[in-house]
Write an enzyme that holds these catalytic residues in place. Structure first.
Site, mmCIF file in Angstrom:
data_model
loop_
_atom_site.group_PDB
_atom_site.id
_atom_site.type_symbol
_atom_site.label_atom_id
_atom_site.label_comp_id
_atom_site.label_asym_id
_atom_site.label_seq_id
_atom_site.Cartn_x
_atom_site.Cartn_y
_atom_site.Cartn_z
ATOM 1 N N ASP A 88 0.854 -1.182 0.000
ATOM 2 C CA ASP A 88 0.000 0.000 0.000
ATOM 3 C C ASP A 88 0.894 1.238 0.000
ATOM 4 O O ASP A 88 1.807 1.350 0.821
ATOM 5 C CB ASP A 88 -0.913 0.034 1.219
ATOM 6 N N ARG A 563 -5.172 -5.544 -31.122
ATOM 7 C CA ARG A 563 -6.191 -6.568 -31.396
ATOM 8 C C ARG A 563 -6.397 -6.740 -32.907
ATOM 9 O O ARG A 563 -7.524 -6.862 -33.393
ATOM 10 C CB ARG A 563 -7.520 -6.227 -30.715
#
Length: 654
Positions: A88, A563
């Site tokens: 964190d 893609r």
């Protein structure tokens, strides 16, 4: 300090990163560590006022993230990790802890408070070692530490502040800035570990691994320590005042680690306790660890009885796993149906409707609507609450608000409808696709060809726009991760081949102010792209019509293939790559964004099945892409696993 001395000891271990942060993933992957990503479900709502120092809050949050994943995986994923890493990162200035901004105004508040000042960046790290025992017990051992880095901001003008905020970069960064990207222009100096500011203190982490495997592992004495009923470690904190006997053998620095074994727990206990006690864990902190009692969990059966039970009865976890797999298509269709009927849009505009009211609005039966709403609640897409007379009303969850509204910034609505209208019918013929090894368009739609933009008879304008909306949808979600995967500051011009609506191109120009992008796609696509570009006007993005297999390619420093290659068989890919090499300027590059078949990730392997059913192409591994590119004069390969739907590969023209 590097990972090499311990990497061999981690090779056969299941290492899990309890974080979805692409920056932490990049840091660890670039160091050579192989791991799985299992984002923690721990809600970061610890009371900051309970902690004497900011780093204690960061360490406790990291600890709870890692512990939640370590306890969940044996139950939900049916496998126990060897190591779970939690982290964190927070920014502190003038006694305030700054995490991720909630909106642009919050980002402005944060960045304004940092302007012209030195601040501290703390990253708390927790490493949990998991050990499977007999009778389905798991032992946990915790090592935690923190790192502090000092950062000084320049005096920031209003225009610079808002230009940076409007780039979108601050929104998922602690303190509202990313030093490794555009945020670097705000910084005057850094004292300490630079990677700690990015999100993970790699050097300190490597030192801890060295201690774990070269010092702790050789120690035969370790003081036992338990977790309390809330899941928090007893007598353990990140401060240097609570060291166990094993960790006291180390010479501690200012940000020294603490290490302790945690209590044994049953693999099956997560379903009964941990899964239902997430709120308890959220509310736990170092304050709760002062007077907890050690409690041993006694095996419920003897070893012999357990083996007999295991042979005669299926494990509940295994049955649940099988049920989840068998019901997966039902969950998908429930999502598709609710999305098509605009249930999420309705409940966004009018939250708190009951089933009868929703049914009236979507023009469906009350009985059917009730079943659909209940299914969406169980899938975490809706939430319900009881009104008078035991009547339930419904609202969207945060997940639905972020991804399922038609006008949400990261809406997947278009792609979901593509899955419903195109992928779903094709997958119903998956057996034939596997047997024949060919696409199933003829069986699913009565038409062999899937080239909708070359076919003006079967595929009308509405079908084409629907497909473009799907591509626009997925590009919006993946674009930033792909565009920021590499430092592209040396490139001034780019060509997005098959760039469709330009959504990906706009993300590249936002991430790289010095870059202009030409979207090169078929004439019909370019003509209809106007439906998607009205909200994204940018003079640095232009559109050129053409077929990249037959027409001359625009000259550029960088060619983007997002893609695209998975749509085509190898022979077609080689034709395209040769044409790109011929058009690419010296020192230029190709950036490929695809779902790579590495690591046996379900999303990748299922996408490969999808390509089998609907196209002539296929998904490929990193090695296959590298080999194909090298045959056409591209090398110096760089790879980034973004943690998003698409991974990124950059190849330089040699």
């Amino acid at each position: 300090m590097v990972l090499n001395p311990v990497i061999s000891k981690l090779t056969n271990k299941l290492v899990v990163l309890a974080s979805a942060s692409p920056r932490r993933q990049d840091i660890l992957r670039n160091a050579g560590l192989q791991f799985e990503v299992v984002p923690s479900w721990f809600k970061e709502t610890l009371d900051k006022g309970l902690f004497k120092a900011p780093h204690e809050y960061a360490v406790e949050t990291a600890k709870q993230k890692a512990l939640e994943v370590a306890r969940r995986m044996p139950f939900k994923h049916l496998k126990t990790p060897d190591i779970v890493i939690g982290a964190d990162t927070i920014v502190t200035v003038d006694g305030m802890i700054l995490e991720k901004p909630a909106d642009k105004h919050d980002a402005y508040r944060m960045l304004s408070s940092l302007s012209g000042k030195e601040h501290s960046v703390y990253t708390g790290v927790a490493i949990i070692l998991c050990h499977d025992k007999e009778n389905e017990e798991v032992d946990y051992q915790l090592i935690d530490f923190y790192e502090e880095t000092k950062v000084k901001f320049a005096d920031l003008s209003e225009s610079m502040l808002w230009e940076y905020i409007n780039s979108g970069e601050p929104m998922d960064k602690a303190g509202g800035y990313g030093i490794q990207a555009l945020g670097g222009m705000l910084v005057e100096y850094v004292h300490g570990d630079f990677l700690n500011v990015v999100g993970f203190p790699l050097n300190h982490f490597c030192k801890q691994l060295d201690l774990i495997y070269n010092q702790f592992s050789s120690s035969s004495q370790q003081e036992s320590l338990s977790v309390n009923e809330n899941g928090a470690p007893c007598n353990s904190s990140s401060s240097k005042h609570n060291q166990s006997s094993s960790s006291s053998q180390i010479q501690h620095s200012q940000n020294s680690p603490s290490t302790s074994p945690l209590q044994k727990v049953k693999r099956t206990d997560y379903g009964k306790e941990a899964c239902g006690s997430s709120q308890k864990i959220v509310n736990s902190s170092s304050k709760h660890t002062e007077n907890c009692e050690t409690t041993a969990l006694t095996p419920m059966t003897s070893r012999g009885q357990h083996r007999e039970q295991e042979e005669n009865e299926p494990r509940k976890e295994d049955l649940q796993k099988m049920m989840d797999l068998m019901d997966g298509f039902k969950a998908s269709k429930a999502l598709f149906t609710a999305s098509k009927m605009l249930v999420f849009d309705l409940l966004h505009s009018r939250p708190g409707l009951d089933a009868e009211q929703v049914a009236q609005e979507i023009k469906a039966s009350v009985k059917g609507t009730q079943c659909l709403l209940e299914a969406c609640v169980s899938l975490g897409l809706l939430k319900s609450k009881e009104q008078t007379c035991q009547q339930l009303v419904y609202e969207n969850t945060d997940l639905a608000s972020r991804f399922l509204l038609t006008d949400a910034p990261f809406s997947l609505h278009g792609y979901i409808q593509h899955c419903n209208n195109t992928v779903w019918p094709l997958f119903s013929h998956l057996e034939s696709a596997v047997q024949e090894g060919t696409n199933q368009h003829e069986k699913a739609f009565g038409k062999k060809s899937n080239d909708m933009f070359q076919d003006t008879v079967y595929y009308n304008r509405e079908v084409k726009l629907r497909f473009m909306n799907a591509m626009h949808s997925i590009a919006k979600v993946t674009g930033k991760a792909v565009a920021t995967a590499f430092d592209l500051s040396s490139f001034k011009t780019a060509c997005d081949l098959g760039g469709c609506t330009g959504a990906m191109a706009y993300e590249f120009t936002k991430a790289h102010p010095g870059l202009s992008v030409t979207v090169f796609d078929l004439p019909a696509v370019v003509e209809m792209s106007e439906h998607f570009t009205e909200k994204h006007r940018d003079d640095r993005v232009s559109f050129v019509a053409g077929d990249f297999f037959t027409d001359e390619l625009p000259k550029a420093d960088l060619y983007i293939l997002a893609r695209i290659l998975h749509d085509w068989p190898d022979e077609k890919v080689h034709i395209l790559l040769k044409r790109i090499f011929d058009a690419c300027r010296p020192g230029g590059a190709v950036l490929i964004a695809e779902t790579m078949l590495d690591g046996w990730r379900p999303h990748s392997t299922l996408q490969s099945l999808n390509m089998l059913a609907q196209a002539e192409g296929k998904e490929r591994t990193q090695r296959q892409y590298t080999d194909m590119m090298s045959k056409h004069g591209f090398g110096d390969t760089r790879v980034v696993h973004t943690g998003n739907f698409l991974d990124a590969l950059l190849f330089i023209k040699m």
